[in-house]
Design an enzyme around this catalytic site. Structure first.
Site, mmCIF file in Angstrom:
data_model
loop_
_atom_site.group_PDB
_atom_site.id
_atom_site.type_symbol
_atom_site.label_atom_id
_atom_site.label_comp_id
_atom_site.label_asym_id
_atom_site.label_seq_id
_atom_site.Cartn_x
_atom_site.Cartn_y
_atom_site.Cartn_z
ATOM 1 N N ASP A 67 58.400 37.446 42.247
ATOM 2 C CA ASP A 67 58.055 36.035 42.051
ATOM 3 C C ASP A 67 58.955 35.361 41.022
ATOM 4 O OD1 ASP A 67 57.040 37.429 39.843
ATOM 5 O OD2 ASP A 67 54.967 37.245 40.501
ATOM 6 N N ASN A 136 43.074 39.055 36.521
ATOM 7 C CA ASN A 136 42.199 38.480 37.542
ATOM 8 C C ASN A 136 42.387 39.142 38.907
ATOM 9 O OD1 ASN A 136 44.659 37.533 38.375
ATOM 10 N ND2 ASN A 136 44.154 35.360 38.250
ATOM 11 N N HIS A 138 45.339 39.673 40.401
ATOM 12 C CA HIS A 138 46.503 39.252 41.191
ATOM 13 C C HIS A 138 47.574 40.343 41.232
ATOM 14 C CE1 HIS A 138 48.717 37.067 37.606
ATOM 15 N NE2 HIS A 138 49.036 38.347 37.629
ATOM 16 N N GLU A 143 47.091 34.801 43.533
ATOM 17 C CA GLU A 143 45.873 34.592 42.760
ATOM 18 C C GLU A 143 44.636 34.810 43.643
ATOM 19 O OE1 GLU A 143 46.531 34.642 39.769
ATOM 20 O OE2 GLU A 143 47.418 32.821 38.939
HETATM 21 P P1 PGA Z 1 51.212 42.192 32.418
HETATM 22 O O1 PGA Z 1 51.074 41.296 33.739
HETATM 23 O O2 PGA Z 1 52.072 43.349 32.793
HETATM 24 O O3 PGA Z 1 51.903 41.278 31.444
HETATM 25 O O4 PGA Z 1 49.841 42.577 32.016
HETATM 26 C C1 PGA Z 1 50.722 41.906 34.921
HETATM 27 C C2 PGA Z 1 50.594 40.865 36.012
HETATM 28 O O5 PGA Z 1 50.149 39.753 35.724
HETATM 29 O O6 PGA Z 1 50.942 41.180 37.159
#
Ligand code: PGA
Length: 259
Positions: A67, A136, A138, A143
């Site tokens: 992304d 969350n 994702h 999302e």
């Molecule tokens: P993080 O993010 O590695 O900073 O916890 C993971 C994500 O949002 O996919």
């Protein structure tokens, strides 16, 4: 799903990096799906160390990141282009001409998402997809309530994602509201998936991903439909798993044997 529970974050990181290195050694022209975020920083540092030790080469690999924020040019310090150059690409032998991310500043973001999806398909789809896990649920920027068969497209980021990522920006208001992300359908076409999560704050979402229902409310739960997923955890992230004993029976003392 193969669930590997390690004693420490360092062992979990080393395990994820070793799966990537092993795949590249087996198939040097693997199409890698790469991720950003805090979790991946140690993985990339580990891969750089392996590269410097002559243990892994990216010279024949292709990569597609999951992304990119809409609106940020490659040169923006908070862009994922910038993150990938700084954390991995500039330190290994990957061909910059074959290391791709969506262009967040493309004049037509929707067209850019379609182009990116087509480029992934043209490359034969992802061989090994590396994933982090959002608080969350994702994966990529898919999302909650994302279609479980979605393709690369534009997603609006949730407030919780923008808050989680605000730490990278000078002003929380600067976190973009939109991103181009591979879809869940794109991710599910990968030949194999390695998801890494650590820390107690991820324990609940890890349990929802592995043991909860397959539901768009927890996009990572879609991985239950994939044939070859390895979930790499530390003790803290495994803390809410009901069937933990079973996972440790199947892969005993993995934390002690991985390094
Ligand atoms: P993080 O993010 O590695 O900073 O916890 C993971 C994500 O949002 O996919």
């Amino acid at each position: 799903m193969k669930i590997l529970i390690h004693q420490t974050k360092a062992l979990a990181t080393d395990c994820a990096a070793s799966l990537i290195a092993a795949r590249l050694n087996r198939q040097p022209d693997t199409v890698l799906g790469l991720a950003t975020g805090g979790t991946m920083e140690m993985v990339y540092a580990n891969l750089i160390a392996r590269h410097r030790a002559g243990e892994v080469s990216f010279a024949q690999a292709t990569s597609f990141n999951l992304d990119e924020y809409v609106g940020l040019p490659e040169t923006h310090p908070c862009s994922y282009w910038h993150y990938m150059r700084e954390k991995l690409f500039d330190h290994v032998d990957i061909d910059p001409g074959r290391a791709f991310l969506p262009h967040g500043d493309a004049p037509d973001a929707e067209a850019e998402a379609e182009r990116y999806e087509a480029a992934i398909a043209r490359a034969g789809d992802i061989g090994l997809q590396l994933l982090g896990l959002g608080l969350n649920g994702h994966i990529g920027f898919n999302e909650p309530t994302s279609s479980l068969s979605s393709l690369t497209r534009i997603k609006t980021l949730t407030r919780s994602t923008r808050e989680a990522n605000a730490r990278y920006f000078d002003d929380p208001q600067d976190v973009p509201r939109l991103a181009i992300t591979m879809g869940i359908g794109t991710i599910l076409r990968a030949q194999e998936v390695v998801l890494l999560a650590y820390g107690a704050e991820k324990a609940d979402v890890v349990a929802r991903m592995i043991e909860g229902p397959v539901a768009a409310a927890c996009p990572a739960s879609a991985l239950q439909m994939h044939r070859k997923v390895t979930v790499v955890l530390d003790e803290a992230a495994a803390g809410a798993l009901e069937l933990r004993d079973y996972y440790e029976q199947v892969h005993p003392r993995v934390g002690e044997t991985s390094s």
